[in-house]
Design a protein around this motif. Structure first.
Motif, PDB file in Angstrom:
ATOM      1  N   THR A 153     -16.161  21.041  32.627  1.00  0.00           N
ATOM      2  CA  THR A 153     -17.542  20.803  31.635  1.00  0.00           C
ATOM      3  C   THR A 153     -18.547  20.626  32.458  1.00  0.00           C
ATOM      4  O   THR A 153     -19.839  21.056  32.242  1.00  0.00           O
ATOM      5  CB  THR A 153     -17.353  19.611  30.623  1.00  0.00           C
ATOM      6  OG1 THR A 153     -16.805  18.394  31.474  1.00  0.00           O
ATOM      7  CG2 THR A 153     -16.487  19.791  29.615  1.00  0.00           C
ATOM      8  N   HIS A 169     -19.873  23.911  33.456  1.00  0.00           N
ATOM      9  CA  HIS A 169     -20.544  24.608  32.586  1.00  0.00           C
ATOM     10  C   HIS A 169     -21.941  24.272  32.488  1.00  0.00           C
ATOM     11  O   HIS A 169     -22.909  24.969  31.924  1.00  0.00           O
ATOM     12  CB  HIS A 169     -19.776  24.347  31.224  1.00  0.00           C
ATOM     13  CG  HIS A 169     -18.816  25.190  31.024  1.00  0.00           C
ATOM     14  ND1 HIS A 169     -17.963  25.092  30.088  1.00  0.00           N
ATOM     15  CD2 HIS A 169     -18.263  26.307  31.640  1.00  0.00           C
ATOM     16  CE1 HIS A 169     -16.803  26.051  30.010  1.00  0.00           C
ATOM     17  NE2 HIS A 169     -17.016  26.808  30.993  1.00  0.00           N
ATOM     18  N   LEU A 170     -22.111  22.936  32.894  1.00  0.00           N
ATOM     19  CA  LEU A 170     -23.623  22.421  32.736  1.00  0.00           C
ATOM     20  C   LEU A 170     -24.608  23.317  33.634  1.00  0.00           C
ATOM     21  O   LEU A 170     -25.646  23.447  33.179  1.00  0.00           O
ATOM     22  CB  LEU A 170     -23.607  21.003  33.486  1.00  0.00           C
ATOM     23  CG  LEU A 170     -24.788  20.081  33.301  1.00  0.00           C
ATOM     24  CD1 LEU A 170     -25.197  19.997  31.906  1.00  0.00           C
ATOM     25  CD2 LEU A 170     -24.723  18.777  33.636  1.00  0.00           C
ATOM     26  N   PRO A 185     -26.667  29.360  29.736  1.00  0.00           N
ATOM     27  CA  PRO A 185     -26.275  29.512  28.396  1.00  0.00           C
ATOM     28  C   PRO A 185     -26.009  30.770  27.945  1.00  0.00           C
ATOM     29  O   PRO A 185     -26.786  32.051  28.432  1.00  0.00           O
ATOM     30  CB  PRO A 185     -27.118  28.711  27.630  1.00  0.00           C
ATOM     31  CG  PRO A 185     -27.965  27.864  28.376  1.00  0.00           C
ATOM     32  CD  PRO A 185     -27.971  28.348  29.777  1.00  0.00           C
ATOM     33  N   PHE A 206     -28.075  18.156  25.833  1.00  0.00           N
ATOM     34  CA  PHE A 206     -26.919  17.980  27.246  1.00  0.00           C
ATOM     35  C   PHE A 206     -25.729  18.420  26.676  1.00  0.00           C
ATOM     36  O   PHE A 206     -24.980  19.072  27.461  1.00  0.00           O
ATOM     37  CB  PHE A 206     -26.878  16.375  27.529  1.00  0.00           C
ATOM     38  CG  PHE A 206     -26.248  16.157  28.804  1.00  0.00           C
ATOM     39  CD1 PHE A 206     -26.543  16.771  29.984  1.00  0.00           C
ATOM     40  CD2 PHE A 206     -24.809  15.470  28.754  1.00  0.00           C
ATOM     41  CE1 PHE A 206     -25.889  16.481  31.221  1.00  0.00           C
ATOM     42  CE2 PHE A 206     -24.113  15.190  29.816  1.00  0.00           C
ATOM     43  CZ  PHE A 206     -24.721  15.681  31.264  1.00  0.00           C
ATOM     44  N   ARG A 233     -25.575  22.265  26.737  1.00  0.00           N
ATOM     45  CA  ARG A 233     -25.395  22.679  28.010  1.00  0.00           C
ATOM     46  C   ARG A 233     -23.808  22.583  28.637  1.00  0.00           C
ATOM     47  O   ARG A 233     -23.390  23.694  29.241  1.00  0.00           O
ATOM     48  CB  ARG A 233     -26.402  22.116  29.159  1.00  0.00           C
ATOM     49  CG  ARG A 233     -27.897  22.609  29.020  1.00  0.00           C
ATOM     50  CD  ARG A 233     -27.796  23.844  28.767  1.00  0.00           C
ATOM     51  NE  ARG A 233     -29.231  24.491  28.762  1.00  0.00           N
ATOM     52  CZ  ARG A 233     -29.873  25.088  29.844  1.00  0.00           C
ATOM     53  NH1 ARG A 233     -29.088  25.158  31.034  1.00  0.00           N
ATOM     54  NH2 ARG A 233     -31.020  25.520  29.710  1.00  0.00           N
ATOM     55  N   LEU A 234     -23.190  21.661  28.123  1.00  0.00           N
ATOM     56  CA  LEU A 234     -21.885  21.301  28.631  1.00  0.00           C
ATOM     57  C   LEU A 234     -21.124  22.655  27.962  1.00  0.00           C
ATOM     58  O   LEU A 234     -20.024  22.962  28.475  1.00  0.00           O
ATOM     59  CB  LEU A 234     -21.288  20.182  28.124  1.00  0.00           C
ATOM     60  CG  LEU A 234     -21.751  18.903  28.926  1.00  0.00           C
ATOM     61  CD1 LEU A 234     -21.281  17.766  28.458  1.00  0.00           C
ATOM     62  CD2 LEU A 234     -21.469  18.861  30.328  1.00  0.00           C
ATOM     63  N   ILE A 269     -22.256  25.677  27.175  1.00  0.00           N
ATOM     64  CA  ILE A 269     -23.155  26.875  27.574  1.00  0.00           C
ATOM     65  C   ILE A 269     -23.799  27.468  26.418  1.00  0.00           C
ATOM     66  O   ILE A 269     -24.071  28.478  26.129  1.00  0.00           O
ATOM     67  CB  ILE A 269     -22.093  28.169  28.154  1.00  0.00           C
ATOM     68  CG1 ILE A 269     -20.826  27.563  28.368  1.00  0.00           C
ATOM     69  CG2 ILE A 269     -22.727  28.743  29.420  1.00  0.00           C
ATOM     70  CD1 ILE A 269     -19.865  28.785  28.964  1.00  0.00           C
ATOM     71  N   GLY A 285     -18.163  15.687  25.607  1.00  0.00           N
ATOM     72  CA  GLY A 285     -18.045  17.065  25.586  1.00  0.00           C
ATOM     73  C   GLY A 285     -16.808  17.554  26.322  1.00  0.00           C
ATOM     74  O   GLY A 285     -16.538  18.703  26.460  1.00  0.00           O
TER      75      GLY A 285
END
Lengths: 201, 328
Positions: A42, A45-46, A50, B36, B39-40, B42, B293
């Motif tokens: 995770t 992914h941050l 996106p 946040f 974003r975790l 995507i 997340g």
């Protein structure tokens, strides 16, 4: 060696206690490792961009065959393709197509009026499949919502466009609905009749 | 002017500032969480209301306030209407004992950066956080719906099992600081934060705190995919908003408590104390969102197993260990 195997070995007179303890510890380590993997995934992914496509700013190019707003196309000669056969109207599962057929002076049929209620249409594409003249077609253009539901009723003038849509070269009357002139085998896409009395190619 | 009038004015101003600050932080914590978390995963998260979705909390509040407040016909009306207030009030009241800065001098009087420095502050925290369960349980029960009831029962069971570990994990802290007052506990961390000497306590407290805020992986009372929305299934409008608000204020408060008990409270170099406190709260909140997340929801029996068979015994051992070290 896997800790489960070691547990199996412990059956003979070895003291079982420490081995089981080992197995428990192994499970704990494995569990912690699994947890860490999840958190790292995770976290990674941050820092990725996106993958969201932000719709009104970015419009994804849609495939030519995606089904949205319906149009009535014309044949290459510029005539309306629709012959008002009512097949689309019959195929429509929600009965959103209605029309009135009429005949031109040269005997060719056409729709006096043609109406699609887009408020009812479910964009299933069955009308397009049913159409023998490829007149009615669905296009990828889907952005036509309205505040007033009655403005979604499209008349013939709203539907008719001046090109052939997906099959611009096709002209129904070259294939069918016309009197034969040249005799057998001279028509478009037609082979000469086979001579049954001979087996020569 | 008489000193006690001045004292009252200072107190009221402080109350107002803290209350408004807390509510604003809670509102923006929701946005932070959504951004946040997105974003975790995507995604972008809310970015339509204002630049970077900065007005989203405002839009949400307006929506909640203007929505119809539905009370189910079969609900126990009075309790149904009061339950959300319990959750929100409990969360807000806990913050009264959390010190968020160094004492300052203002117009010649000492202004402590805490609403109330209770000498039993820690017990007050536990008393109130236990009361929060009533909001969940009563809200779930009074809705007269099976999902709400199940959520409420789960909430109550979960709180009981984790409250114990939460309390026990702080006993070593009290033993080291020799005080129940949160101000004194921060004072005791002048040289080093307690996380360095009490890492086991920290882990237990952190896990219990996540369970206390009913967040993933301990969100069984809500459990969207099993129970609709759990204990607040039947709530709508601002009453639902109050549950939501309580949850996020609780998150801030528990972040604050973790900061106070383990991370040295408002202590820190260079930056002003209040900023340090906020930084620590937000770091804790971000870690909690990161956990949300990452981890899936625990099953009910796993939750109970972790609480009673792991956290409570380990916390007890930790107390004995700390006692032995302190005595020797």
């Amino acid at each position: 060696m896997n800790h489960r195997d070691r547990k199996g070995d412990g059956r003979d007179n070895l003291p079982n206690f420490s081995l089981e303890h080992d197995a428990k510890m192994g499970e704990l380590v494995e569990g912690l490792k699994a947890l860490a993997t999840g958190f790292i995934t995770t976290l990674r992914h941050l820092f990725r961009t996106p993958i969201t496509e932000e719709y009104p700013e970015y419009k994804r190019p849609l495939p030519a065959r995606s089904r949205a707003r319906i149009i009535l196309t014309r044949d290459p000669d510029g005539d309306e393709r629709c012959v008002a056969c009512y097949l689309c109207s019959a195929a429509c599962p929600v009965s959103c197509i209605s029309m009135q057929s009429a005949e031109r002076e040269d005997g060719r049929r056409y729709a006096r009026w043609f109406r699609i209620n887009f408020a009812r249409c479910i964009y299933c594409g069955l009308c397009e499949e049913a159409c023998p003249t490829l007149a009615i077609q669905l296009t990828p253009d889907f952005e036509h919502c309205e505040r007033d539901i009655l403005t979604l009723v499209a008349e013939k003038k709203d539907l008719l466009i001046d090109h052939g849509g997906k099959n611009s070269e096709y002209n129904f009357y070259r294939y069918a609905g016309v009197a034969m002139v040249g005799g057998k085998g001279t028509h478009i896409n037609e082979d000469r009749p086979v001579n049954l009395k001979s087996n020569m190619p | 002017m008489r000193p006690w009038i001045l004292g009252f004015i200072v107190l009221f101003v402080k109350l107002l500032v803290v209350l408004v600050g807390l509510l604003l932080t809670a509102a923006y914590l929701v946005l932070l969480e959504r951004k946040f978390l997105a974003r975790l995963q995507i995604r972008y998260g809310p970015n339509r209301a204002g630049r970077y979705g900065i007005l989203q909390p405002l839009a949400d509040t307006i929506k909640m306030l203007t929505k119809e407040d539905v009370v189910p016909e079969a609900a126990d009306r009075v309790i149904f209407l009061l339950a959300p207030a319990v959750v929100a009030a409990e969360a807000l009241l806990i913050f009264a004992v959390v010190p968020f800065g160094r004492d300052t001098m203002l117009f010649g009087i000492k202004v402590p950066m805490v609403i109330a420095d209770l000498n039993i502050g820690l017990l007050y925290v536990f008393a109130l956080s236990s009361l929060g369960v009533y909001g969940v349980a009563l809200g779930g029960w009074s809705s007269n719906s099976k999902y709400s009831l199940l959520g409420g029962i789960r909430g109550a069971a979960q709180m009981i099992s984790y409250e114990l570990a939460l309390g026990l994990s702080l006993v070593p802290i009290v033993m080291q600081a020799r005080s129940f007052s949160l101000v004194d506990i921060v004072r005791a961390q002048a040289h080093y934060p307690f996380i360095l000497v009490q890492p086991i306590s920290f882990v237990i407290f952190f896990i219990s705190a996540v369970a206390e805020t009913k967040r993933i992986p301990f969100d069984l009372p809500e459990a969207e995919n099993e129970l609709g929305a759990g204990y607040h299934t039947e709530y709508s409008g601002m009453r639902f908003g109050l549950f939501f608000l309580g949850e996020y204020v609780n998150l801030i408060v528990l972040g604050g408590l973790i900061a106070v008990f383990f991370l040295g409270g408002w202590r820190g170099p260079w930056l002003p104390p209040v900023v340090w406190f906020l930084v620590k709260v937000f770091v804790v909140a971000l870690v909690m969102i990161w956990i949300r997340g990452t981890l899936p929801r625990l099953r009910y029996d796993q939750l109970m197993h972790l609480g009673w068979k792991v956290l409570v015994p380990v916390a007890l051992l930790n107390i004995m260990l700390t006692g032995a070290i302190l005595l020797s």
